[in-house]
Design a protein around this motif. Sequence first.
Motif, PDB file in Angstrom:
ATOM      1  N   GLY A 112      26.050 -11.601 -43.569  1.00  0.00           N
ATOM      2  CA  GLY A 112      27.463 -11.276 -43.699  1.00  0.00           C
ATOM      3  C   GLY A 112      28.093 -10.978 -42.356  1.00  0.00           C
ATOM      4  N   ASP A 113      29.356 -10.704 -42.385  1.00  0.00           N
ATOM      5  CA  ASP A 113      30.083 -10.362 -41.162  1.00  0.00           C
ATOM      6  C   ASP A 113      30.211  -8.842 -41.050  1.00  0.00           C
ATOM      7  OD1 ASP A 113      30.485 -13.047 -40.522  1.00  0.00           O
ATOM      8  OD2 ASP A 113      32.263 -13.150 -41.814  1.00  0.00           O
ATOM      9  N   ASN A 114      30.639  -8.398 -39.891  1.00  0.00           N
ATOM     10  CA  ASN A 114      30.906  -6.982 -39.646  1.00  0.00           C
ATOM     11  C   ASN A 114      29.683  -6.104 -39.920  1.00  0.00           C
ATOM     12  OD1 ASN A 114      32.483  -4.803 -38.853  1.00  0.00           O
ATOM     13  ND2 ASN A 114      33.211  -4.389 -40.927  1.00  0.00           N
ATOM     14  N   VAL A 115      28.519  -6.535 -39.373  1.00  0.00           N
ATOM     15  CA  VAL A 115      27.284  -5.760 -39.501  1.00  0.00           C
ATOM     16  C   VAL A 115      26.757  -5.460 -38.112  1.00  0.00           C
ATOM     17  CG1 VAL A 115      26.650  -6.661 -41.757  1.00  0.00           C
ATOM     18  CG2 VAL A 115      25.892  -7.869 -39.685  1.00  0.00           C
ATOM     19  N   ASP A 116      25.964  -4.419 -37.983  1.00  0.00           N
ATOM     20  CA  ASP A 116      25.385  -4.035 -36.693  1.00  0.00           C
ATOM     21  C   ASP A 116      24.094  -4.833 -36.499  1.00  0.00           C
ATOM     22  OD1 ASP A 116      24.299  -2.841 -34.465  1.00  0.00           O
ATOM     23  OD2 ASP A 116      24.942  -0.817 -35.029  1.00  0.00           O
ATOM     24  N   ARG A 117      24.185  -5.988 -35.913  1.00  0.00           N
ATOM     25  CA  ARG A 117      23.029  -6.877 -35.776  1.00  0.00           C
ATOM     26  C   ARG A 117      21.967  -6.299 -34.841  1.00  0.00           C
ATOM     27  NH1 ARG A 117      24.406 -11.424 -38.322  1.00  0.00           N
ATOM     28  NH2 ARG A 117      26.637 -11.844 -38.583  1.00  0.00           N
ATOM     29  N   ALA A 118      22.392  -5.498 -33.863  1.00  0.00           N
ATOM     30  CA  ALA A 118      21.422  -4.905 -32.935  1.00  0.00           C
ATOM     31  C   ALA A 118      20.479  -3.959 -33.668  1.00  0.00           C
ATOM     32  CB  ALA A 118      22.157  -4.176 -31.813  1.00  0.00           C
ATOM     33  N   LYS A 119      21.043  -3.116 -34.525  1.00  0.00           N
ATOM     34  CA  LYS A 119      20.197  -2.174 -35.274  1.00  0.00           C
ATOM     35  C   LYS A 119      19.310  -2.913 -36.262  1.00  0.00           C
ATOM     36  CE  LYS A 119      22.864   2.144 -34.997  1.00  0.00           C
ATOM     37  NZ  LYS A 119      23.781   1.724 -33.947  1.00  0.00           N
ATOM     38  N   LEU A 120      19.865  -3.932 -36.907  1.00  0.00           N
ATOM     39  CA  LEU A 120      19.060  -4.721 -37.844  1.00  0.00           C
ATOM     40  C   LEU A 120      17.917  -5.419 -37.117  1.00  0.00           C
ATOM     41  CD1 LEU A 120      21.856  -6.306 -40.084  1.00  0.00           C
ATOM     42  CD2 LEU A 120      20.228  -4.518 -40.733  1.00  0.00           C
ATOM     43  N   THR A 121      18.192  -5.913 -35.923  1.00  0.00           N
ATOM     44  CA  THR A 121      17.146  -6.570 -35.132  1.00  0.00           C
ATOM     45  C   THR A 121      16.046  -5.578 -34.764  1.00  0.00           C
ATOM     46  OG1 THR A 121      18.712  -8.174 -34.223  1.00  0.00           O
ATOM     47  CG2 THR A 121      16.664  -7.835 -33.008  1.00  0.00           C
ATOM     48  N   ASN A 122      16.429  -4.362 -34.382  1.00  0.00           N
ATOM     49  CA  ASN A 122      15.433  -3.336 -34.046  1.00  0.00           C
ATOM     50  C   ASN A 122      14.559  -3.003 -35.265  1.00  0.00           C
ATOM     51  OD1 ASN A 122      16.348  -3.139 -31.418  1.00  0.00           O
ATOM     52  ND2 ASN A 122      17.753  -1.447 -31.857  1.00  0.00           N
ATOM     53  N   GLU A 123      15.189  -2.921 -36.425  1.00  0.00           N
ATOM     54  CA  GLU A 123      14.423  -2.630 -37.629  1.00  0.00           C
ATOM     55  C   GLU A 123      13.451  -3.762 -37.947  1.00  0.00           C
ATOM     56  OE1 GLU A 123      16.714  -1.486 -41.016  1.00  0.00           O
ATOM     57  OE2 GLU A 123      18.019  -0.149 -39.876  1.00  0.00           O
ATOM     58  N   ILE A 124      13.910  -4.990 -37.792  1.00  0.00           N
ATOM     59  CA  ILE A 124      13.028  -6.140 -38.038  1.00  0.00           C
ATOM     60  C   ILE A 124      11.861  -6.129 -37.062  1.00  0.00           C
ATOM     61  CG2 ILE A 124      12.890  -8.658 -37.904  1.00  0.00           C
ATOM     62  CD1 ILE A 124      15.758  -8.744 -39.006  1.00  0.00           C
ATOM     63  N   THR A 125      12.137  -5.816 -35.796  1.00  0.00           N
ATOM     64  CA  THR A 125      11.069  -5.745 -34.796  1.00  0.00           C
ATOM     65  C   THR A 125      10.047  -4.682 -35.159  1.00  0.00           C
ATOM     66  OG1 THR A 125      12.568  -6.489 -33.052  1.00  0.00           O
ATOM     67  CG2 THR A 125      10.566  -5.352 -32.362  1.00  0.00           C
ATOM     68  N   SER A 126      10.511  -3.519 -35.605  1.00  0.00           N
ATOM     69  CA  SER A 126       9.613  -2.438 -35.998  1.00  0.00           C
ATOM     70  C   SER A 126       8.755  -2.843 -37.187  1.00  0.00           C
ATOM     71  CB  SER A 126      10.427  -1.185 -36.336  1.00  0.00           C
ATOM     72  OG  SER A 126       9.581  -0.144 -36.786  1.00  0.00           O
ATOM     73  N   LEU A 127       9.359  -3.503 -38.168  1.00  0.00           N
ATOM     74  CA  LEU A 127       8.606  -3.947 -39.348  1.00  0.00           C
ATOM     75  C   LEU A 127       7.590  -5.025 -38.966  1.00  0.00           C
ATOM     76  CD1 LEU A 127      11.558  -4.082 -41.904  1.00  0.00           C
ATOM     77  CD2 LEU A 127       9.569  -2.547 -42.010  1.00  0.00           C
ATOM     78  N   ARG A 128       7.967  -5.901 -38.033  1.00  0.00           N
ATOM     79  CA  ARG A 128       7.041  -6.939 -37.584  1.00  0.00           C
ATOM     80  C   ARG A 128       5.835  -6.311 -36.888  1.00  0.00           C
ATOM     81  NH1 ARG A 128      10.472 -10.255 -34.846  1.00  0.00           N
ATOM     82  NH2 ARG A 128      10.107  -9.183 -32.873  1.00  0.00           N
ATOM     83  N   GLU A 129       6.071  -5.282 -36.081  1.00  0.00           N
ATOM     84  CA  GLU A 129       4.958  -4.588 -35.418  1.00  0.00           C
ATOM     85  C   GLU A 129       4.067  -3.880 -36.439  1.00  0.00           C
ATOM     86  OE1 GLU A 129       6.973  -2.073 -32.698  1.00  0.00           O
ATOM     87  OE2 GLU A 129       7.322  -3.672 -31.206  1.00  0.00           O
ATOM     88  N   GLN A 130       4.678  -3.337 -37.488  1.00  0.00           N
ATOM     89  CA  GLN A 130       3.887  -2.687 -38.524  1.00  0.00           C
ATOM     90  C   GLN A 130       3.008  -3.692 -39.260  1.00  0.00           C
ATOM     91  OE1 GLN A 130       3.417   0.487 -39.080  1.00  0.00           O
ATOM     92  NE2 GLN A 130       1.972   0.012 -40.722  1.00  0.00           N
ATOM     93  N   ILE A 131       3.537  -4.886 -39.481  1.00  0.00           N
ATOM     94  CA  ILE A 131       2.743  -5.942 -40.112  1.00  0.00           C
ATOM     95  C   ILE A 131       1.520  -6.270 -39.257  1.00  0.00           C
ATOM     96  CG2 ILE A 131       2.729  -8.410 -40.674  1.00  0.00           C
ATOM     97  CD1 ILE A 131       5.615  -8.061 -41.669  1.00  0.00           C
ATOM     98  N   SER A 132       1.720  -6.375 -37.954  1.00  0.00           N
ATOM     99  CA  SER A 132       0.596  -6.650 -37.049  1.00  0.00           C
ATOM    100  C   SER A 132      -0.442  -5.538 -37.122  1.00  0.00           C
ATOM    101  CB  SER A 132       1.098  -6.808 -35.615  1.00  0.00           C
ATOM    102  OG  SER A 132       1.963  -7.909 -35.500  1.00  0.00           O
ATOM    103  N   SER A 133       0.021  -4.306 -37.237  1.00  0.00           N
ATOM    104  CA  SER A 133      -0.896  -3.170 -37.329  1.00  0.00           C
ATOM    105  C   SER A 133      -1.711  -3.228 -38.612  1.00  0.00           C
ATOM    106  CB  SER A 133      -0.100  -1.862 -37.264  1.00  0.00           C
ATOM    107  OG  SER A 133      -0.950  -0.742 -37.427  1.00  0.00           O
ATOM    108  N   VAL A 134      -1.047  -3.550 -39.714  1.00  0.00           N
ATOM    109  CA  VAL A 134      -1.741  -3.639 -41.010  1.00  0.00           C
ATOM    110  C   VAL A 134      -2.796  -4.736 -40.972  1.00  0.00           C
ATOM    111  CG1 VAL A 134      -1.461  -4.257 -43.446  1.00  0.00           C
ATOM    112  CG2 VAL A 134       0.147  -2.673 -42.358  1.00  0.00           C
TER     113      VAL A 134
END
Length: 407
Positions: A100-122
Amino acid sequence: MTSLLTNNGAMVALQTLKSVNASLSETQGQISTGKKVDNAKQNAAVWAISKTMESDVNGFKSVQESLALGESTVAVARQATETVTELLGEIKTRIASATGDNVDRAKLTNEITSLREQISSVVGAAQFNGLNLVDGSATSTEVLSSLDRANGNVSASSITVDGVDLDSGGYTAQNVFGINTDGITAANDGFATNVADGATADIEVDGTLAGLTAGDTLTLNLGGQEVSYQISAEDIAATSTTEAIAVGLKNAIEDQTTFDASELSVDYDASGVGTGDTIEITNNTGESMNISGQYQNAGAGDLAALSTLDISNSSAAQASLASIESLINTTIDASAAFGTVESRISIQKDFISNLSDSVKSGIGSLVDADMEETSARLQALQVQQQLATQSLSIANQGPQQLLSLFR
């Protein structure tokens, strides 16, 4: 005739006493050991059978230990894939928000990065006794499941557990899929589009691609049905690699989906949109269909495309949404496979336990003494021993009666 030199009565009584004593000794041995066949001397055939089966029972113990170890290993892998599936679902929600529009893409990207790192840890931690079935380090492992005896020969059977590679590294993007008029927005390694009923999606294999190698895989998802095509050495060596891949994809769609020709029409067009080599997919299912695609380079983990997720704009997020859906399907399939084999191992473990008990029962019926019968026989033999002793005593007193004749 009475003889001073030969006492026939005493000899008969002595033989009877010896026989009774032998039976009494055997019966006492059965009571002390609990077995009616304790050695090969007593019954060679039964003893041999019992020893063979006892060795099998000892083997079953090793099988049970192997199954327990295998079950634990697979359980860890299954739990890991289920956890990764949940984490990918979390990533999917972030990507969906980014469409969608009018979203904070930077924060969403940081969250995705954190989840991706957690997947690697698992994935990295999902090991049992040093064996990791989800990080690509083990293609498969064998779990000893039974010892089979046939015609005097013993063979070992095993359950094969296939590993998966949920590593998220080692990915090199390729701009395989080209732009078309139905929503594929750019030459990229993944795409997603929605095709209305009666409409056609033109999926182009980009004529400018370079760097493809044999073993690279293209995956399409058509309305929930997944199609996989692995690029071959022949495709790479063909006069037109893009044509060979496009034709291969067309054939894979026809072979790997359950749509009939009236529901889904698939054609190859050498002069389609852009640079050509296009697959034209016409949707006649009666409802709209989501179609997505993902490129996977050889040697990279099944989750390597996580590193290519892009939500910098709505269009990129839409393509990433298709990619994450494909990754979720991959982990779901892995979880289902591990769950199936874990269930099989559990069933086999219970069977081996029951089989071991049955074999033990069979051995017992061959060699174990019937304690009620044996104790009753002991009492009878003790009485017979007393009577035989008394008879021998009477027989030995017979010659003394001759003395009365000399008085």
